[in-house]
Design a protein around this motif. Structure first.
Motif, mmCIF file in Angstrom:
data_model
loop_
_atom_site.group_PDB
_atom_site.id
_atom_site.type_symbol
_atom_site.label_atom_id
_atom_site.label_comp_id
_atom_site.label_asym_id
_atom_site.label_seq_id
_atom_site.Cartn_x
_atom_site.Cartn_y
_atom_site.Cartn_z
ATOM 1 N N TRP A 142 -85.136 -31.988 54.360
ATOM 2 C CA TRP A 142 -85.558 -30.668 53.900
ATOM 3 C C TRP A 142 -86.950 -30.311 54.397
ATOM 4 N N ALA A 143 -87.763 -31.361 54.646
ATOM 5 C CA ALA A 143 -89.141 -31.108 55.078
ATOM 6 C C ALA A 143 -89.156 -30.359 56.404
ATOM 7 N N LEU A 175 -87.355 -28.029 57.279
ATOM 8 C CA LEU A 175 -87.224 -26.593 57.051
ATOM 9 C C LEU A 175 -88.483 -26.034 56.415
ATOM 10 N N VAL A 176 -89.059 -26.842 55.524
ATOM 11 C CA VAL A 176 -90.222 -26.366 54.777
ATOM 12 C C VAL A 176 -91.439 -26.249 55.693
ATOM 13 N N ILE A 177 -91.555 -27.188 56.613
ATOM 14 C CA ILE A 177 -92.768 -27.235 57.424
ATOM 15 C C ILE A 177 -93.051 -25.962 58.225
ATOM 16 N N PRO A 178 -92.067 -25.427 58.974
ATOM 17 C CA PRO A 178 -92.381 -24.200 59.712
ATOM 18 C C PRO A 178 -92.792 -23.062 58.781
ATOM 19 N N VAL A 179 -92.117 -22.977 57.634
ATOM 20 C CA VAL A 179 -92.437 -21.901 56.692
ATOM 21 C C VAL A 179 -93.870 -22.073 56.186
ATOM 22 N N ALA A 180 -94.196 -23.305 55.812
ATOM 23 C CA ALA A 180 -95.547 -23.585 55.333
ATOM 24 C C ALA A 180 -96.567 -23.282 56.422
ATOM 25 N N ALA A 181 -96.222 -23.632 57.659
ATOM 26 C CA ALA A 181 -97.148 -23.391 58.773
ATOM 27 C C ALA A 181 -97.425 -21.900 58.919
ATOM 28 N N ILE A 182 -96.385 -21.101 58.756
ATOM 29 C CA ILE A 182 -96.561 -19.653 58.912
ATOM 30 C C ILE A 182 -97.446 -19.103 57.786
ATOM 31 N N ILE A 183 -97.219 -19.608 56.564
ATOM 32 C CA ILE A 183 -98.039 -19.137 55.446
ATOM 33 C C ILE A 183 -99.506 -19.498 55.684
ATOM 34 N N VAL A 184 -99.737 -20.741 56.107
ATOM 35 C CA VAL A 184 -101.117 -21.166 56.365
ATOM 36 C C VAL A 184 -101.736 -20.312 57.472
ATOM 37 N N THR A 185 -100.940 -20.029 58.495
ATOM 38 C CA THR A 185 -101.442 -19.191 59.584
ATOM 39 C C THR A 185 -101.910 -17.840 59.062
ATOM 40 N N LEU A 186 -101.071 -17.266 58.188
ATOM 41 C CA LEU A 186 -101.424 -15.936 57.679
ATOM 42 C C LEU A 186 -102.682 -15.998 56.824
ATOM 43 N N VAL A 187 -102.816 -17.070 56.062
ATOM 44 C CA VAL A 187 -104.027 -17.218 55.253
ATOM 45 C C VAL A 187 -105.249 -17.321 56.165
ATOM 46 N N LEU A 188 -105.107 -18.159 57.207
ATOM 47 C CA LEU A 188 -106.245 -18.339 58.114
ATOM 48 C C LEU A 188 -106.561 -17.065 58.889
ATOM 49 N N SER A 189 -105.510 -16.260 59.138
ATOM 50 C CA SER A 189 -105.722 -15.038 59.910
ATOM 51 C C SER A 189 -106.626 -14.060 59.179
ATOM 52 N N ALA A 190 -106.790 -14.279 57.880
ATOM 53 C CA ALA A 190 -107.682 -13.415 57.111
ATOM 54 C C ALA A 190 -109.089 -13.440 57.692
ATOM 55 N N ILE A 191 -109.462 -14.589 58.244
ATOM 56 C CA ILE A 191 -110.848 -14.716 58.743
ATOM 57 C C ILE A 191 -111.137 -13.709 59.861
ATOM 58 N N PRO A 192 -110.337 -13.725 60.959
ATOM 59 C CA PRO A 192 -110.642 -12.736 62.006
ATOM 60 C C PRO A 192 -110.480 -11.293 61.528
ATOM 61 N N ILE A 193 -109.531 -11.062 60.636
ATOM 62 C CA ILE A 193 -109.344 -9.690 60.159
ATOM 63 C C ILE A 193 -110.591 -9.230 59.400
ATOM 64 N N LEU A 216 -98.828 -33.977 61.003
ATOM 65 C CA LEU A 216 -98.799 -34.450 59.624
ATOM 66 C C LEU A 216 -97.406 -34.904 59.197
ATOM 67 N N THR A 217 -96.380 -34.549 59.960
ATOM 68 C CA THR A 217 -95.061 -35.077 59.599
ATOM 69 C C THR A 217 -94.963 -36.537 59.984
ATOM 70 N N GLU A 218 -95.782 -36.961 60.955
ATOM 71 C CA GLU A 218 -95.707 -38.354 61.370
ATOM 72 C C GLU A 218 -96.855 -39.188 60.819
ATOM 73 N N TYR A 219 -97.959 -38.528 60.562
ATOM 74 C CA TYR A 219 -99.120 -39.274 60.073
ATOM 75 C C TYR A 219 -99.603 -38.657 58.775
ATOM 76 N N LYS A 220 -100.332 -39.444 58.006
ATOM 77 C CA LYS A 220 -100.960 -38.840 56.842
ATOM 78 C C LYS A 220 -102.435 -39.215 56.829
#
Ligand SMILES: Nc1ncnc2c1ncn2[C@@H]1O[C@H](COP(=O)(O)OP(=O)(O)OP(=O)(O)O)[C@@H](O)[C@H]1O
Ligand SMILES: [Mg+2]
Lengths: 508, 353
Positions: free
Chosen positions: B15-16, B18-36, B343-347
């Motif tokens: 299941w991870a 599937l979750v990982i790309p979604v989480a990555a997109i959410i994090v991207t959008l959060v980070l995109s706040a900075i340049p905006i 992070l899927t392979e290392y922690k």
């Protein structure tokens, strides 16, 4: 004899448990190493030896358990931590950079600095001093790729000593060595111990264990099952402890008169990677129902000969015929089509795709057969059935056919190759060091399989450095020395003395 | 003292993935706040118009599909090549090769019926892109020429060939611009939905995803291609014709990019112009990586890209945040995804010394 038990252990590993997905590789293991001791770690393929030592080396972290080094609790989360505490490990597959010099390889990561610059002079002095002290001589300026395997191993040992290692772990150090190199290594290990180092030594060769170890710890299925002092045990008991049943090679060989020639090699000459002539004008014939043992120290052209037969190396001249049909030089497909089973000595580089599943490796050669595909589509029902049968039949220890091949232990990797190669009922088998790194049980099994194949009618070439193996299996023995065939005798007429002389290049 | 350490972790459950790309997109959008924010935009308003612009109306939504189509093709092509470790950086050139060939056929094919013409068209684009990728593949297998360099350089070669033709034989008679005549009516992709540019190339892209997925998992060639990618020496030892596998992989990869070019020509521009592709070939590389080289991953990341591209136009119009923020977000998405894959392979462990 050193009295070791009275001392405080230098390494204490307490109730170590390590699980990979669904395999428990180590279960509640207690392991101690005492000062100035050589401790042999024995166990079947997949018993968990490498895993346990990787934990001590900080390469894996254990799920449970504690490690004390020199009395202090150690949290090891990387090899760097282990090295800081004086633990060094030499893996079975060396980690040297071939194009760099001995010195450069040794100082990598420890660069002595003088005002920010590399101080090569000081490093070299330290290295030469170490060489003197332990009698490990090797030219610091030599490039790694020009060195023999035994010399490369010496570099690995020096690399560890250079880091002031006091506890040295060696994972199957003798598997790749020639007999003379093995005795050199043993001398080195003895002198290391005299200088106060402690050594963990992993091997599958019981005779070596008896010869070198002070104490023996036996693992089976991830648990410690026995511990013996070398003086109090014997080969038979050790084999028994490892496998849990009686194994002593009591192989029954049927004497079958060899049939018509299967493999005919004519005036074959092959160069090695450096462009030098490695196989010089060889002539060989192997017959149906015959095992031809090729003895000799590695590096005398065996590898090049095998690779030419496999179809992955182009010969300079000469012909190879299988059942009268000429083998296309440099074509693996031709070798496969002519019914050759090929067991390469270099399993990981040549034999296997480590990042694919076990099943995908098992079907490498057969996936093109009409059984396994229809109009370009893989027939997974048949493929699954095929791989399940092989995994079962060869006792490959794995969580299943979908497990990534990288997760298998050394011996089980070899079983995957054997299963794949022998599944096609070959007419000719070329096996290069087929039991290198295998435990006694697996070795016995493979020997039996090879003999069965012979009785079935295969012609077999067995290239091995292990003279015992050569004598157990061969019907005829030849020796390769500097690219030439030194002698050719039937087993009945062969004596170890004579073969030994041929191996060292002495004729008559 | 507190330190950090990177250690290997157990493989994550299914299941991870599937979750990982979604989480990555959410994090991207959060980070995109900075340049905006730096660009002086109002955060909520900007995000609102970004998504409204891409998904808010029927026309915008369909426009997002239109943009995704060429991205899916190039991303799929690159991913297919990368899996076999054929480092095809040349999807841009292959796209142009496809568009160029289609233009040449499209101008001269007067009178042919549409049913006949379209398949011929798509095939021509595929073959042209495939040939353009076959060149570096052959150089790699026969002469050991590095594929990263050769595929990249061939992009420039193709741009200049196209320039020469657009100023020469292919130039629209009477025009002084580097542009060709319009292709014949029968060569244009049919529009499948009214009042939109939802064209044949979009279902075609979905179809291509399914085909590549099928090839990867079920077809002998997909297995061989993967084997070559994992260990070419062992694949050769096992009797796989590695030269042919690399060549065929390259042709399929370049062919997909070529079809992207056909789509842009026949559904959007109707004539060849110098900037027929705003770098779809290069975006394809990022999309392939973002999609973890899996066809389904490519599909999702193409859509993500296309949402950003289409939405950013509205955002920029309504809030004054500059349009190139879209590219910043795309770059950020890749970085975040790469970190997540790590992070899927290392922690990361916190240790106290
Ligand atoms: N990285 C890994 N991922 C998953 N399973 C692993 C991994 N490493 C080892 N294993 C499994 O753990 C078990 C012990 O393996 P280990 O390599 O320690 O055996 P070993 O005693 O060294 O065997 P050999 O003599 O064959 O080298 C095996 O079943 C192996 O498949
Ligand atoms: Mg091991």
């Amino acid at each position: 004899m050193v009295t070791v038990t009275a001392n405080q252990p230098v390494v204490e590993m307490q109730s170590i448990t390590k699980q990979f997905l669904d395999v428990v590789a180590n279960r509640n293991i207690n392991f101690n190493l005492f000062p100035k001791e050589i401790c042999a770690l024995l166990g079947e393929n997949g018993a968990g030896k490498t895993t346990l030592m990787n934990i001590l080396f900080g390469y894996y972290t254990c799920d449970k358990g504690e490690i004390f080094i020199k009395g202090k609790k150690a949290e090891l989360s990387s090899p760097r931590d282990a090295i800081c505490r004086g633990v060094g490990m030499i893996h079975q597959h060396f980690t040297l950079v071939p194009s760099q010099s001995v010195l450069e390889n040794i100082i990598i990561g420890t660069e002595m600095r003088k005002s920010g610059f590399l101080d090569l002079k000081a490093a070299k002095d330290k290295l030469l001093h170490l060489q003197e002290r332990f009698g490990l001589h090797i030219d610091p300026e030599a490039r790694i790729w020009t060195l023999a395997i035994g010399e490369q191993q010496r570099v690995e040992i020096l690399k560890a000593l250079y880091r002031d290692v006091e506890i040295l772990i060696m994972d199957e150090p003798t598997a790749v060595l020639a007999p003379s190199e093995i005795s050199d290594l043993f001398r080195t290990l003895k002198s290391l111990v005299q200088e106060g180092k402690s050594i963990v030594f992993i091997t599958h060769k019981l005779k070596e264990v008896i010869a070198i170890a002070d104490r023996i710890v036996v693992l089976r299925r991830g648990e410690v099952v026995a511990e013996r002092r070398t003086g109090d045990t014997n080969l038979r008991e050790l084999a028994n402890l490892m496998v849990g049943r009686d194994v002593l090679e009591r192989i029954s060989r049927k004497k079958i008169p060899p049939g018509e020639p299967v493999l005919e090699i004519h005036n074959l000459a092959v160069s090695n990677d450096k462009g030098l002539e490695a196989v010089k004008d060889i002539k060989l014939v192997v017959r149906k129902n015959e095992i031809l043992g090729i003895a000799g120290v590695s590096g005398n052209g065996q590898r090049e000969l095998a690779e030419t037969l496999f179809g992955i190396r182009e010969p300079q001249k000469g012909t190879i015929k299988i059942n009268g049909i000429t083998l296309h030089s440099g074509s693996p497909v031709s070798a496969i089509k002519l019914g050759m089973a090929r067991i390469p000595e270099d399993r990981i580089e040549t034999g296997l795709m480590m990042d694919l599943s076990v099943e995908e490796n098992l079907i490498l050669e057969t996936h093109v057969s009409p059984d396994f595909h229809k109009r370009g589509l893989l027939n997974f029902n048949k493929i699954h059935q095929f791989s399940n049968e092989l995994i079962e039949g060869y006792g490959i220890m794995t969580s299943g056919r979908d497990a990534v091949t990288r997760s298998l232990s050394g011996g089980n990797l070899q079983k995957v190759i054997l299963a794949r190669e022998l599944s096609g009922k070959p007419t000719l088998i070329v096996a290069s060091q087929p039991t290198r790194g295998l435990d006694v049980g697996a070795m016995e099994y493979i020997h039996q399989r090879i003999l069965q194949e012979k009785e079935r009618g295969a012609a077999i070439i067995l290239i091995s450095e292990d003279l015992d193996e050569i004598f157990i299996l061969s019907d005829r023995i030849v020796v390769m020395y500097e690219g030439q065939i030194m002698g050719d005798v039937q087993l009945e007429e062969a004596s170890r003395e004579q073969i030994g002389l041929w191996i060292s290049g002495v004729k008559k | 003292m507190i330190g950090f350490k990177i250690v290997k972790r157990k493989p994550l459950p299914g299941w991870a993935r599937l979750v990982i790309p979604v989480a990555a997109i959410i994090v991207t959008l959060v980070l995109s706040a900075i340049p905006i924010l730096i660009a002086g935009g109002n955060l909520w308003k900007s995000y609102y118009f970004l998504f409204y612009g891409a998904l808010g109306t029927r026309y915008n939504l369909l426009e997002t599909f239109v943009k995704a189509s060429p991205l899916i093709f190039t991303g799929l092509g690159v991913a297919f090549a990368f899996r076999a470790k054929f480092w095809n950086i040349g999807a841009e050139g292959q796209l142009l090769a496809g568009a160029l060939t289609a233009t040449w056929v499209g101008i001269n094919a007067a009178g042919a019926p549409k049913i006949l013409l379209l398949p011929v068209f798509i095939a021509c684009g595929f073959i042209a892109g495939g040939i353009w990728a076959a060149i570096p593949a052959t150089l790699k297998t026969k002469l050991k020429v590095d594929d990263v360099v050769s595929t990249l350089l061939l992009n420039y070669v193709m741009i200049h060939i196209m320039g020469a033709l657009l100023f020469g034989p292919l130039q629209q008679p009477g025009s002084s611009w580097p542009r060709s005549s319009e292709i014949v009516e029968a060569a244009k992709y049919p529009m499948l939905l009214v009042r939109s540019r939802f064209h044949l190339g979009i279902p075609l892209a979905f179809f291509a995803v399914a085909i590549i997925w099928f090839i990867n998992d079920k077809v002998v060639f997909g297995y061989q291609s993967r084997a070559v990618g994992v260990n070419i020496k062992a694949a050769h030892f096992g009797g796989i014709n590695t030269t042919s596998v690399i060549l065929r992989t390259a042709i399929i990869s370049g062919g997909l990019a070529g079809v992207a070019g056909v789509g842009e020509l026949c559904a959007i521009q109707y004539r060849l112009i110098m900037d027929i592709s705003p770098g779809y070939g290069y975006s394809g590389i990022v999309i392939a990586m973002l999609g973890n080289l899996h066809p389904l991953g490519v599909l999702f990341s193409s859509f993500f890209f296309s949402v950003i591209i289409v939405g950013a136009q509205t955002m920029s119009r309504m809030t004054g945040v500059p349009y190139y923020i879209a590219e910043v977000i795309q770059g950020m998405a890749l970085m975040v995804m790469l970190v997540f894959l790590l992070l899927t392979e290392y922690k990361i462990m916190v240790i106290r010394k």
